[in-house]
Motif scaffolding. Structure first.
Motif, PDB file in Angstrom:
ATOM      1  N   SER A 204     -22.962  22.292  35.117  1.00  0.00           N
ATOM      2  CA  SER A 204     -22.980  23.641  35.697  1.00  0.00           C
ATOM      3  C   SER A 204     -23.494  23.595  37.126  1.00  0.00           C
ATOM      4  CB  SER A 204     -23.858  24.572  34.859  1.00  0.00           C
ATOM      5  OG  SER A 204     -23.394  24.663  33.538  1.00  0.00           O
ATOM      6  N   VAL A 205     -24.580  22.866  37.347  1.00  0.00           N
ATOM      7  CA  VAL A 205     -25.162  22.785  38.682  1.00  0.00           C
ATOM      8  C   VAL A 205     -24.209  22.080  39.637  1.00  0.00           C
ATOM      9  CG1 VAL A 205     -27.032  21.761  40.044  1.00  0.00           C
ATOM     10  CG2 VAL A 205     -27.545  22.931  37.898  1.00  0.00           C
ATOM     11  N   ARG A 206     -23.566  21.028  39.186  1.00  0.00           N
ATOM     12  CA  ARG A 206     -22.619  20.323  40.054  1.00  0.00           C
ATOM     13  C   ARG A 206     -21.480  21.263  40.476  1.00  0.00           C
ATOM     14  NH1 ARG A 206     -21.368  16.294  36.898  1.00  0.00           N
ATOM     15  NH2 ARG A 206     -22.979  14.878  37.658  1.00  0.00           N
ATOM     16  N   LEU A 207     -21.003  22.070  39.534  1.00  0.00           N
ATOM     17  CA  LEU A 207     -19.945  23.031  39.838  1.00  0.00           C
ATOM     18  C   LEU A 207     -20.438  24.083  40.832  1.00  0.00           C
ATOM     19  CD1 LEU A 207     -17.229  24.517  39.307  1.00  0.00           C
ATOM     20  CD2 LEU A 207     -18.356  25.623  37.366  1.00  0.00           C
ATOM     21  N   LEU A 208     -21.613  24.642  40.560  1.00  0.00           N
ATOM     22  CA  LEU A 208     -22.143  25.701  41.415  1.00  0.00           C
ATOM     23  C   LEU A 208     -22.524  25.178  42.801  1.00  0.00           C
ATOM     24  CD1 LEU A 208     -24.354  27.550  38.770  1.00  0.00           C
ATOM     25  CD2 LEU A 208     -22.116  28.264  39.672  1.00  0.00           C
ATOM     26  N   MET A 209     -22.948  23.929  42.863  1.00  0.00           N
ATOM     27  CA  MET A 209     -23.310  23.333  44.154  1.00  0.00           C
ATOM     28  C   MET A 209     -22.111  23.319  45.100  1.00  0.00           C
ATOM     29  SD  MET A 209     -24.870  19.547  44.887  1.00  0.00           S
ATOM     30  CE  MET A 209     -26.530  19.935  44.362  1.00  0.00           C
ATOM     31  N   SER A 210     -20.955  23.015  44.577  1.00  0.00           N
ATOM     32  CA  SER A 210     -19.761  22.940  45.427  1.00  0.00           C
ATOM     33  C   SER A 210     -19.349  24.311  45.952  1.00  0.00           C
ATOM     34  CB  SER A 210     -18.601  22.313  44.645  1.00  0.00           C
ATOM     35  OG  SER A 210     -18.178  23.171  43.593  1.00  0.00           O
ATOM     36  N   LYS A 211     -19.844  25.371  45.304  1.00  0.00           N
ATOM     37  CA  LYS A 211     -19.471  26.734  45.690  1.00  0.00           C
ATOM     38  C   LYS A 211     -20.630  27.477  46.352  1.00  0.00           C
ATOM     39  CE  LYS A 211     -15.442  26.235  43.669  1.00  0.00           C
ATOM     40  NZ  LYS A 211     -14.198  26.145  44.476  1.00  0.00           N
ATOM     41  N   MET A 294     -28.896  42.028  45.783  1.00  0.00           N
ATOM     42  CA  MET A 294     -28.475  40.646  46.019  1.00  0.00           C
ATOM     43  C   MET A 294     -28.493  39.840  44.720  1.00  0.00           C
ATOM     44  SD  MET A 294     -29.865  37.339  46.403  1.00  0.00           S
ATOM     45  CE  MET A 294     -31.472  37.352  47.173  1.00  0.00           C
ATOM     46  N   THR A 295     -29.552  39.958  43.924  1.00  0.00           N
ATOM     47  CA  THR A 295     -29.621  39.185  42.674  1.00  0.00           C
ATOM     48  C   THR A 295     -28.571  39.657  41.667  1.00  0.00           C
ATOM     49  OG1 THR A 295     -31.375  40.651  41.844  1.00  0.00           O
ATOM     50  CG2 THR A 295     -32.062  38.635  42.955  1.00  0.00           C
ATOM     51  N   HIS A 296     -28.283  40.956  41.681  1.00  0.00           N
ATOM     52  CA  HIS A 296     -27.226  41.494  40.814  1.00  0.00           C
ATOM     53  C   HIS A 296     -25.870  40.893  41.200  1.00  0.00           C
ATOM     54  CE1 HIS A 296     -24.556  44.272  38.754  1.00  0.00           C
ATOM     55  NE2 HIS A 296     -24.054  44.651  39.915  1.00  0.00           N
ATOM     56  N   LEU A 297     -25.575  40.888  42.499  1.00  0.00           N
ATOM     57  CA  LEU A 297     -24.302  40.337  42.974  1.00  0.00           C
ATOM     58  C   LEU A 297     -24.227  38.829  42.747  1.00  0.00           C
ATOM     59  CD1 LEU A 297     -24.040  42.338  46.311  1.00  0.00           C
ATOM     60  CD2 LEU A 297     -22.545  42.596  44.329  1.00  0.00           C
ATOM     61  N   LEU A 298     -25.370  38.149  42.910  1.00  0.00           N
ATOM     62  CA  LEU A 298     -25.396  36.703  42.689  1.00  0.00           C
ATOM     63  C   LEU A 298     -25.065  36.382  41.232  1.00  0.00           C
ATOM     64  CD1 LEU A 298     -25.970  33.840  43.648  1.00  0.00           C
ATOM     65  CD2 LEU A 298     -28.408  34.239  43.210  1.00  0.00           C
ATOM     66  N   ARG A 299     -25.636  37.139  40.314  1.00  0.00           N
ATOM     67  CA  ARG A 299     -25.341  36.916  38.886  1.00  0.00           C
ATOM     68  C   ARG A 299     -23.847  37.091  38.608  1.00  0.00           C
ATOM     69  NH1 ARG A 299     -25.141  40.215  34.182  1.00  0.00           N
ATOM     70  NH2 ARG A 299     -25.741  39.075  32.295  1.00  0.00           N
ATOM     71  N   LYS A 300     -23.230  38.107  39.195  1.00  0.00           N
ATOM     72  CA  LYS A 300     -21.801  38.335  38.991  1.00  0.00           C
ATOM     73  C   LYS A 300     -20.969  37.198  39.574  1.00  0.00           C
ATOM     74  CE  LYS A 300     -19.937  42.302  39.594  1.00  0.00           C
ATOM     75  NZ  LYS A 300     -19.502  43.584  40.217  1.00  0.00           N
ATOM     76  N   TYR A 305     -17.548  31.691  37.945  1.00  0.00           N
ATOM     77  CA  TYR A 305     -17.197  30.273  38.036  1.00  0.00           C
ATOM     78  C   TYR A 305     -17.464  29.494  36.749  1.00  0.00           C
ATOM     79  CZ  TYR A 305     -16.662  30.787  43.090  1.00  0.00           C
ATOM     80  OH  TYR A 305     -16.238  31.175  44.338  1.00  0.00           O
ATOM     81  N   LEU A 306     -18.276  30.034  35.868  1.00  0.00           N
ATOM     82  CA  LEU A 306     -18.728  29.258  34.718  1.00  0.00           C
ATOM     83  C   LEU A 306     -17.725  29.275  33.575  1.00  0.00           C
ATOM     84  CD1 LEU A 306     -22.446  30.499  34.627  1.00  0.00           C
ATOM     85  CD2 LEU A 306     -21.589  28.354  35.585  1.00  0.00           C
ATOM     86  N   SER A 307     -17.639  28.165  32.871  1.00  0.00           N
ATOM     87  CA  SER A 307     -16.867  28.126  31.632  1.00  0.00           C
ATOM     88  C   SER A 307     -17.653  28.879  30.549  1.00  0.00           C
ATOM     89  CB  SER A 307     -16.649  26.678  31.204  1.00  0.00           C
ATOM     90  OG  SER A 307     -17.876  26.103  30.761  1.00  0.00           O
ATOM     91  N   VAL A 312     -22.977  30.499  28.441  1.00  0.00           N
ATOM     92  CA  VAL A 312     -23.960  30.676  27.363  1.00  0.00           C
ATOM     93  C   VAL A 312     -25.311  30.105  27.765  1.00  0.00           C
ATOM     94  CG1 VAL A 312     -24.551  29.914  25.013  1.00  0.00           C
ATOM     95  CG2 VAL A 312     -22.262  30.768  25.496  1.00  0.00           C
ATOM     96  N   TYR A 313     -25.289  28.970  28.467  1.00  0.00           N
ATOM     97  CA  TYR A 313     -26.546  28.340  28.890  1.00  0.00           C
ATOM     98  C   TYR A 313     -27.138  29.012  30.129  1.00  0.00           C
ATOM     99  CZ  TYR A 313     -29.969  24.872  30.326  1.00  0.00           C
ATOM    100  OH  TYR A 313     -31.140  24.259  30.693  1.00  0.00           O
ATOM    101  N   CYS A 314     -26.297  29.333  31.120  1.00  0.00           N
ATOM    102  CA  CYS A 314     -26.786  29.745  32.435  1.00  0.00           C
ATOM    103  C   CYS A 314     -27.100  31.232  32.559  1.00  0.00           C
ATOM    104  CB  CYS A 314     -25.772  29.381  33.517  1.00  0.00           C
ATOM    105  SG  CYS A 314     -25.477  27.610  33.702  1.00  0.00           S
ATOM    106  N   GLU A 315     -26.298  32.077  31.977  1.00  0.00           N
ATOM    107  CA  GLU A 315     -26.424  33.505  32.254  1.00  0.00           C
ATOM    108  C   GLU A 315     -27.782  34.096  31.873  1.00  0.00           C
ATOM    109  OE1 GLU A 315     -23.105  35.800  30.954  1.00  0.00           O
ATOM    110  OE2 GLU A 315     -21.810  35.019  32.543  1.00  0.00           O
ATOM    111  N   PRO A 316     -28.430  33.641  30.789  1.00  0.00           N
ATOM    112  CA  PRO A 316     -29.771  34.193  30.515  1.00  0.00           C
ATOM    113  C   PRO A 316     -30.762  33.943  31.651  1.00  0.00           C
ATOM    114  CG  PRO A 316     -28.904  33.093  28.566  1.00  0.00           C
ATOM    115  CD  PRO A 316     -27.961  32.782  29.690  1.00  0.00           C
ATOM    116  N   PHE A 317     -30.653  32.816  32.333  1.00  0.00           N
ATOM    117  CA  PHE A 317     -31.538  32.523  33.458  1.00  0.00           C
ATOM    118  C   PHE A 317     -31.288  33.515  34.605  1.00  0.00           C
ATOM    119  CE2 PHE A 317     -31.519  28.571  31.131  1.00  0.00           C
ATOM    120  CZ  PHE A 317     -32.767  28.002  31.351  1.00  0.00           C
ATOM    121  N   TYR A 318     -30.019  33.766  34.903  1.00  0.00           N
ATOM    122  CA  TYR A 318     -29.685  34.668  36.006  1.00  0.00           C
ATOM    123  C   TYR A 318     -29.983  36.123  35.653  1.00  0.00           C
ATOM    124  CZ  TYR A 318     -27.659  30.781  38.502  1.00  0.00           C
ATOM    125  OH  TYR A 318     -27.501  29.592  39.181  1.00  0.00           O
TER     126      TYR A 318
END
Length: 333
Positions: A204-211, A294-300, A305-307, A312-318
């Protein structure tokens, strides 16, 4: 605290470890961004080359006085806030900070003078700033806000010594220094080393890093659309300089969340990012409504981008990030 950030201890590492893979991904991102805009010296007009060398000499000559002015400006902005937050000002060693500033900005100015790609200084400045960051945050994570702001203001004042057409060029080097001081990249690499290469968090981090920059630019542009008349301490949100700083801030939020994802907890958010924001944003006239948006838009943006497995893993953190900066916490924002 040591007074010489150049004495770095050597560390052994596994060249196939996930942490190295993650740092390579980050380096590749920088290379893609920077190499297209890096002019070559070969064949360049000699007058322009001599002028650039002269401007670099002026910046080097002014570096000590600029650093002192940056300290004064940072102290003016944050001295009362440090007291309000119970931070011991004796923890902030001006000689140590000034030594690091001189070291990394000398490298940046020399690279600018030679018109090397800003990417070329990453390997040199990253260990220095990583050690500065580690030593400062080990004492009190919130102190990094004071230190990073002084580095940033030093870069801004050096840019002001240049003609308008050259400020953006040198700004690329300043951004690299800002990124490596504001963002806990070494901590993310260290956390990545604890993951197998196929872990959901690492993928997930590798994917998000590229974006990362693409996501930050979209978030900032949307916030600017929602608040077209908003002015912070340094000017309107729509100005080029504030937009650049805003993009850096959204990128900083993303890197902190990568650390949380890789460490599997919210320690970096709770003990470093949130206190930093509470300490600095009010002094810069950045409202909590703006940060909440900003945090609301970042979560969206992240979610797009996530599968399904990654979500399931990332969204609770955001979601927790969003709630920490929402009206739930700042009801009078």
């Amino acid at each position: 605290m040591t007074t010489n950030p150049s004495f770095l201890s050597s560390t052994s590492f596994n060249p196939l470890s996930p942490s190295v893979d993650l740092s390579v991904s980050f380096a590749q991102k920088y290379l893609q961004q920077m190499k297209s805009g890096a002019p070559a010296v070969v064949g360049e007009d000699k007058f322009i080359e001599r002028r650039r060398i002269s401007m670099a000499k002026q910046m080097l000559t002014s570096l000590r006085s600029v650093s002192a002015k940056s300290w004064t400006k940072t102290d003016y902005l944050l001295s009362e806030t440090l007291v309000e937050h119970g931070i011991d000002t004796d923890l902030i060693d001006p000689w140590y900070i000034s030594g690091g500033i001189h070291q990394v900005y000398k490298l940046a100015i020399e690279a600018y003078s030679e018109q090397l790609s800003p990417y070329r200084i990453v390997n040199k400045v990253s260990p220095i700033l990583g050690q500065v960051r580690q030593q400062v945050t080990e004492i009190d994570p919130r102190v990094i806000g004071f230190v990073a702001m002084q580095y940033h203001y030093t870069g801004m004042q050096l840019m002001e010594l240049l003609p308008e057409g050259e400020q953006e060029n040198f700004g690329n080097y300043v951004k690299i220094l800002d990124d490596h001081l504001y963002m806990p990249l070494p901590r993310a690499y260290e956390a990545a080393a604890n993951h197998p290469s196929d872990s959901v968090a690492l993928q997930s981090v590798r994917l998000l890093m590229s974006k990362m920059t693409e996501i930050a630019e979209r978030v900032v542009d949307r916030v600017n659309e929602l608040y077209p008349r908003y002015r912070c301490y340094s000017g309107p949100l729509s100005s080029d300089r504030i937009r650049t700083s805003s993009i850096r801030d959204v990128e900083m939020f993303q890197v902190y969340m990568w650390v949380c994802l890789l460490e599997g907890n919210l320690h970096a958010l709770e003990t470093e990012l949130f206190p930093l924001c509470v300490m600095i944003y009010p002094r810069l006239n950045v409202s909590w409504e703006l940060v909440s948006q900003m945090t609301h838009l970042l979560r969206k943006e992240i979610g797009a981008y996530l599968s399904p497995q990654q979500a399931v893993y990332c969204e609770p953190f955001y979601e927790i990030l969003r709630r920490m900066f929402s009206e739930e916490v700042f009801p009078n924002a």
